[in-house]
Scaffold this active site. Structure first.
Site, PDB file in Angstrom:
ATOM      1  N   ASP A   1     -33.850   3.242  -6.816  1.00  0.00           N
ATOM      2  CA  ASP A   1     -34.405   1.405  -7.194  1.00  0.00           C
ATOM      3  C   ASP A   1     -35.308   0.636  -6.976  1.00  0.00           C
ATOM      4  O   ASP A   1     -35.337  -0.371  -6.915  1.00  0.00           O
ATOM      5  CB  ASP A   1     -33.898   1.040  -5.665  1.00  0.00           C
ATOM      6  CG  ASP A   1     -32.275   1.179  -5.473  1.00  0.00           C
ATOM      7  OD1 ASP A   1     -31.571   1.187  -6.667  1.00  0.00           O
ATOM      8  OD2 ASP A   1     -31.839   1.622  -4.292  1.00  0.00           O
TER       9      ASP A   1
ATOM     10  N   TYR B   1     -24.769  -8.186  -8.312  1.00  0.00           N
ATOM     11  CA  TYR B   1     -24.993  -8.251  -9.585  1.00  0.00           C
ATOM     12  C   TYR B   1     -23.307  -8.361 -10.085  1.00  0.00           C
ATOM     13  O   TYR B   1     -22.309  -8.724 -10.848  1.00  0.00           O
ATOM     14  CB  TYR B   1     -25.854  -7.007 -10.623  1.00  0.00           C
ATOM     15  CG  TYR B   1     -24.221  -5.578 -10.306  1.00  0.00           C
ATOM     16  CD1 TYR B   1     -22.996  -5.922 -10.681  1.00  0.00           C
ATOM     17  CD2 TYR B   1     -24.749  -5.260  -9.303  1.00  0.00           C
ATOM     18  CE1 TYR B   1     -22.349  -4.618 -10.481  1.00  0.00           C
ATOM     19  CE2 TYR B   1     -23.882  -3.915  -8.864  1.00  0.00           C
ATOM     20  CZ  TYR B   1     -22.755  -3.302  -9.143  1.00  0.00           C
ATOM     21  OH  TYR B   1     -21.912  -2.363  -8.405  1.00  0.00           O
TER      22      TYR B   1
ATOM     23  N   LYS C   1     -28.119   5.307   1.690  1.00  0.00           N
ATOM     24  CA  LYS C   1     -29.335   5.824   1.563  1.00  0.00           C
ATOM     25  C   LYS C   1     -30.542   6.159   2.200  1.00  0.00           C
ATOM     26  O   LYS C   1     -31.335   6.936   2.576  1.00  0.00           O
ATOM     27  CB  LYS C   1     -29.077   4.514   0.105  1.00  0.00           C
ATOM     28  CG  LYS C   1     -28.935   3.851  -0.663  1.00  0.00           C
ATOM     29  CD  LYS C   1     -29.749   2.766  -1.093  1.00  0.00           C
ATOM     30  CE  LYS C   1     -28.702   2.557  -2.235  1.00  0.00           C
ATOM     31  NZ  LYS C   1     -28.785   1.323  -2.928  1.00  0.00           N
TER      32      LYS C   1
HETATM   33  P1  ATR Z   1     -28.063  -0.796   1.033  1.00  0.00           P
HETATM   34  O1  ATR Z   1     -28.235   0.257   1.345  1.00  0.00           O
HETATM   35  O2  ATR Z   1     -27.478  -1.751   0.287  1.00  0.00           O
HETATM   36  O3  ATR Z   1     -29.775  -1.980   2.129  1.00  0.00           O
HETATM   37  P2  ATR Z   1     -27.297  -1.388   3.971  1.00  0.00           P
HETATM   38  O4  ATR Z   1     -28.654   0.256   4.424  1.00  0.00           O
HETATM   39  O5  ATR Z   1     -25.457  -0.601   4.482  1.00  0.00           O
HETATM   40  O6  ATR Z   1     -26.603  -0.882   2.512  1.00  0.00           O
HETATM   41  O7  ATR Z   1     -27.746  -2.066   4.062  1.00  0.00           O
HETATM   42  C1  ATR Z   1     -27.598  -3.849   3.950  1.00  0.00           C
HETATM   43  C2  ATR Z   1     -28.337  -4.811   4.943  1.00  0.00           C
HETATM   44  O8  ATR Z   1     -27.494  -6.270   4.154  1.00  0.00           O
HETATM   45  C3  ATR Z   1     -28.822  -5.061   6.226  1.00  0.00           C
HETATM   46  O9  ATR Z   1     -29.685  -5.469   5.673  1.00  0.00           O
HETATM   47  C4  ATR Z   1     -27.663  -5.500   6.439  1.00  0.00           C
HETATM   48  O10 ATR Z   1     -28.441  -5.892   8.070  1.00  0.00           O
HETATM   49  P3  ATR Z   1     -28.545  -5.645   9.290  1.00  0.00           P
HETATM   50  O11 ATR Z   1     -29.160  -4.378   9.204  1.00  0.00           O
HETATM   51  O12 ATR Z   1     -28.660  -6.735  10.256  1.00  0.00           O
HETATM   52  O13 ATR Z   1     -27.192  -4.822   9.297  1.00  0.00           O
HETATM   53  C5  ATR Z   1     -26.895  -6.950   5.870  1.00  0.00           C
HETATM   54  N1  ATR Z   1     -26.285  -7.936   6.060  1.00  0.00           N
HETATM   55  C6  ATR Z   1     -24.833  -7.079   5.753  1.00  0.00           C
HETATM   56  N2  ATR Z   1     -23.951  -8.392   6.295  1.00  0.00           N
HETATM   57  C7  ATR Z   1     -24.919  -9.152   6.927  1.00  0.00           C
HETATM   58  C8  ATR Z   1     -24.990 -10.447   7.626  1.00  0.00           C
HETATM   59  N3  ATR Z   1     -23.477 -10.355   7.131  1.00  0.00           N
HETATM   60  N4  ATR Z   1     -25.722 -10.854   7.097  1.00  0.00           N
HETATM   61  C9  ATR Z   1     -26.719 -11.111   7.365  1.00  0.00           C
HETATM   62  N5  ATR Z   1     -27.591  -9.181   6.529  1.00  0.00           N
HETATM   63  C10 ATR Z   1     -26.403  -8.640   6.738  1.00  0.00           C
END
Ligand code: ATR
Length: 287
Positions: free
Chosen positions: A107, A228, A71
């Site tokens: 979104d 979801y 995104k």
């Molecule tokens: P989306 O488009 O769904 O937002 P993304 O841009 O890949 O997907 O973002 C994923 C989010 O989930 C990020 O905020 C990520 O945190 P980081 O910026 O630290 O990577 C968060 N996230 C993913 N796994 C996580 C975990 N195990 N604990 C906390 N935050 C997590």
């Protein structure tokens, strides 16, 4: 409707895409409206996003949805950005028209509609804590501000990722603060918050947990999880056990999808059909 030589193709680019419910939702809508369209899910690795989008354009697709992790990177690839996509700083829907890739963001609309449907309020005057600063977190945080939230706090595992959100927020009247995604830091601010929204991907896999202390949750708190896949994630179970009002991400998925459908087809989305198809796709098999 059978797929033939004049089927219009739309789809989803993401990695992974195997668990998506979007094809069920959109294909049910096409069927109900007797449209010769098909929605497919394409596994696209981050390094291939540009090639995939240009390929979609060259192969005559009408549009695509983008999900994790595309995104944000799509912002620099599309030819034009809608005002919403520019303000929210993320693209989740691409319309391919006259050889151009046009980036949209549905979104923000989806979360606002979902909150209204589930909790019967808008973001105006509300204090919101968003967990996550990826594409979804950024869209949601900025949408809250555009809709007049008084405060938006964003908690992210990786601290620097909230900086672009702070910059987007500077154009609004909303007070913005970044906090760490830890029980201690959230405990310090939770009493200043009306609504907590999980926009991290934690919870997508069964049993995954943000590890937040159950004591953070109280009956006055509203908790929305954008995940979801399960009727109740661990976050929602913990919050509900403490008396908080909770809802999962199905309505956000529905409304962002309905808006994308309308952008591509210029037809009103058949919401009831799409909701039924989503429910069957996501929860049907487990009943
Ligand atoms: P989306 O488009 O769904 O937002 P993304 O841009 O890949 O997907 O973002 C994923 C989010 O989930 C990020 O905020 C990520 O945190 P980081 O910026 O630290 O990577 C968060 N996230 C993913 N796994 C996580 C975990 N195990 N604990 C906390 N935050 C997590």
């Amino acid at each position: 409707m059978n797929i033939d030589g004049s089927t219009t193709v739309v789809g989803l680019f993401g990695s992974p895409v195997t668990h998506t419910a979007s094809p069920a939702m959109h294909n049910a809508a096409f069927k109900a409206l007797k449209m010769n369209w098909a929605y497919l899910a394409f596994p696209v690795e981050p390094r291939n996003l540009r090639g995939a989008l240009l390929g979609a354009r060259d192969m005559g697709l009408r549009g695509v949805n983008l999900t994790v992790p595309h995104k944000l990177s799509a912002l620099d690839i599309v030819d034009e950005l809608s005002e919403e996509a520019r303000k929210l700083g993320a693209v989740n829907t691409v319309l391919i028209e006259n050889g151009k890739l046009r980036g949209f963001n549905t979104d923000g609309y989806g979360i606002a509609k979902a909150i209204k449907t589930e909790f019967n309020f808008t973001f105006k005057g509300k204090r919101v804590l968003v967990l996550g600063a990826g594409g979804a977190g950024r869209s949601i945080a900025v949408q809250c501000a555009l809709d007049g939230a008084s405060q938006v706090l964003v908690a992210n595992r990786t601290p620097g990722k909230t900086d672009p959100i702070a910059r987007q927020m500077a154009e609004t009247k909303t007070v913005f603060r970044a906090v760490a995604l830890t029980t201690d830091d959230i405990a310090r601010v939770i009493n200043e918050v009306d609504l907590l929204i999980n926009a991290t991907s934690v919870g997508l896999l069964e049993g995954e947990s943000l590890g937040l202390d159950p004591k953070l949750f109280t009956p006055r708190l509203f908790v929305y999880d954008t995940v979801y896949r399960f009727t109740e994630t661990e976050l929602l179970r913990t919050a509900a056990a403490a008396g908080a009002k909770t809802a999962n991400g199905l309505n956000m998925l529905l409304h962002q999808g309905a808006r994308a459908f309308e952008i591509w087809t210029k037809h009103k989305a058949p919401l009831a059909v799409m909701r039924r198809a989503l429910n069957a796709a996501v929860y049907g098999a487990r009943k």
